[in-house]
Design a protein around this motif. Structure first.
Motif, PDB file in Angstrom:
ATOM      1  N   GLY A  91       4.834 -34.706  -1.636  1.00 30.30           N
ATOM      2  CA  GLY A  91       4.364 -35.119  -0.315  1.00 30.30           C
ATOM      3  C   GLY A  91       5.130 -34.504   0.830  1.00 30.30           C
ATOM      4  O   GLY A  91       5.071 -35.008   1.958  1.00 30.30           O
ATOM      5  N   GLN A  92       5.862 -33.416   0.584  1.00 24.69           N
ATOM      6  CA  GLN A  92       6.626 -32.741   1.642  1.00 24.69           C
ATOM      7  C   GLN A  92       6.214 -31.270   1.733  1.00 24.69           C
ATOM      8  O   GLN A  92       7.049 -30.378   1.610  1.00 24.69           O
ATOM      9  N   PRO A  93       4.920 -30.995   1.948  1.00 23.10           N
ATOM     10  CA  PRO A  93       4.497 -29.586   1.993  1.00 23.10           C
ATOM     11  C   PRO A  93       5.052 -28.869   3.211  1.00 23.10           C
ATOM     12  O   PRO A  93       4.963 -29.362   4.336  1.00 23.10           O
ATOM     13  N   ARG A  94       5.632 -27.710   2.980  1.00 18.78           N
ATOM     14  CA  ARG A  94       6.137 -26.865   4.065  1.00 18.78           C
ATOM     15  C   ARG A  94       5.801 -25.424   3.712  1.00 18.78           C
ATOM     16  O   ARG A  94       5.845 -25.032   2.546  1.00 18.78           O
ATOM     17  N   LEU A  95       5.493 -24.650   4.711  1.00 17.55           N
ATOM     18  CA  LEU A  95       5.250 -23.230   4.530  1.00 17.55           C
ATOM     19  C   LEU A  95       6.306 -22.450   5.294  1.00 17.55           C
ATOM     20  O   LEU A  95       6.682 -22.829   6.405  1.00 17.55           O
TER      21      LEU A  95
END
Length: 282
Positions: A91-95
């Motif tokens: 639940g911690q999506p980062r690009l």
């Protein structure tokens, strides 16, 4: 081959000295020598020529050094991408998006705004880097996506979507006679007396031979142009951020520059897919 053995070999091949390689690896010299001999037996080839004073690479060793570096880079990249995928699943999506500092400013701003409006958009960390670095960061797994510029950046091995194509302009010191022309040819720009073309770094960080100054980034380049030490040919979109103390002249026969968004072909990230969709709609 085991990854551990490959790391050992690359260290020895780069140092060409078992003692220095052992210190670099944090191990004793005898087990390092045994590991290299075991690797040679397993491959059935000699990788190193050893004397009491020197260590040199054989032809097979030279090939394995190149291939081994690439393999280790791929292993490290896989580990980095796996860690980011775990964070996304938690639940911690980062690009991580990399772009050349001073390039595609307007496009980058529009892309970030468009993606932020997407439902469920992930956080995007921007890494603005020096010349040619964005390709390396994308290949080694430290970035998820990059803005690259053909023909300057290599895109082989990536999935890409073209975003824009533009011509180029020459940037000269203010008051230079060529700055009063309506347009220039490449032959005019590359042979200006007293204004040698700048030298950009190769992918390995070295610079080509030549009389022009070594340039690390666009800020340094612009200052050298203002000081009358060099000139440059840059994409036309660079006009928007140039100072008033330079002359800008179109170069119609310069290679056209295509900006692409690039990402690893095996990516399964929904966040990345959303960013690419936002880019292609711009």
């Amino acid at each position: 081959m085991e990854t551990r053995e490959l790391r050992y070999f690359v260290a020895v091949a780069e140092e060409l000295h078992f003692g220095r390689a052992a210190r670099r690896l944090g191990m004793a010299r005898p087990p390092l020598s045994r590991a290299i001999r075991q690797l040679e037996r397993r491959l059935g080839v000699a990788l190193l020529e050893r004397t009491s004073r020197t260590v040199t690479l054989t032809e097979a060793g030279s090939v394995l050094l190149v291939e081994g570096r690439a393999a280790l880079d791929a292993v490290d990249a896989a580990a980095r991408r796996a860690r980011r995928a775990a964070h996304a699943a938690a639940g911690q999506p980062r690009l991580v998006l990399v772009a050349k500092a001073g390039a595609s400013d307007e496009l980058l701003a529009k892309l970030l705004d468009a993606y932020a409006a997407e439902p469920g958009a992930a956080s995007v960390d921007i890494h603005l880097c020096g010349i040619g670095e964005q390709e390396r960061l994308l290949r080694d797994g430290r970035a998820d996506v990059a803005l690259l510029h053909r023909p300057f950046d290599a895109t082989a091995g990536f999935d890409t979507e073209e975003l824009s194509t533009e011509g180029q302009v020459a940037i000269l010191p203010a008051g230079h006679p060529l700055g009063r022309r309506a347009h220039l040819r490449m032959a005019d720009v590359t042979a200006v007396p007293g204004l040698p073309m700048p030298r950009w770094p190769h992918r390995d960080g070295t610079y080509p031979a030549g009389p022009g100054p070594e340039v690390h980034d666009h800020t340094q380049l612009l200052q050298l142009i203002v000081l009358g030490r060099t000139l440059a040919i840059v994409p036309e979109s660079a006009r928007t951020r140039l100072r008033d103390d330079v002359a800008i002249v179109p170069v119609p026969d310069a290679p056209r520059v295509t900006t692409v968004i690039a990402w690893p072909p095996h990516s399964r990230s929904p966040a990345l897919a959303g960013l690419v969709r936002a880019a292609t709609r711009l």
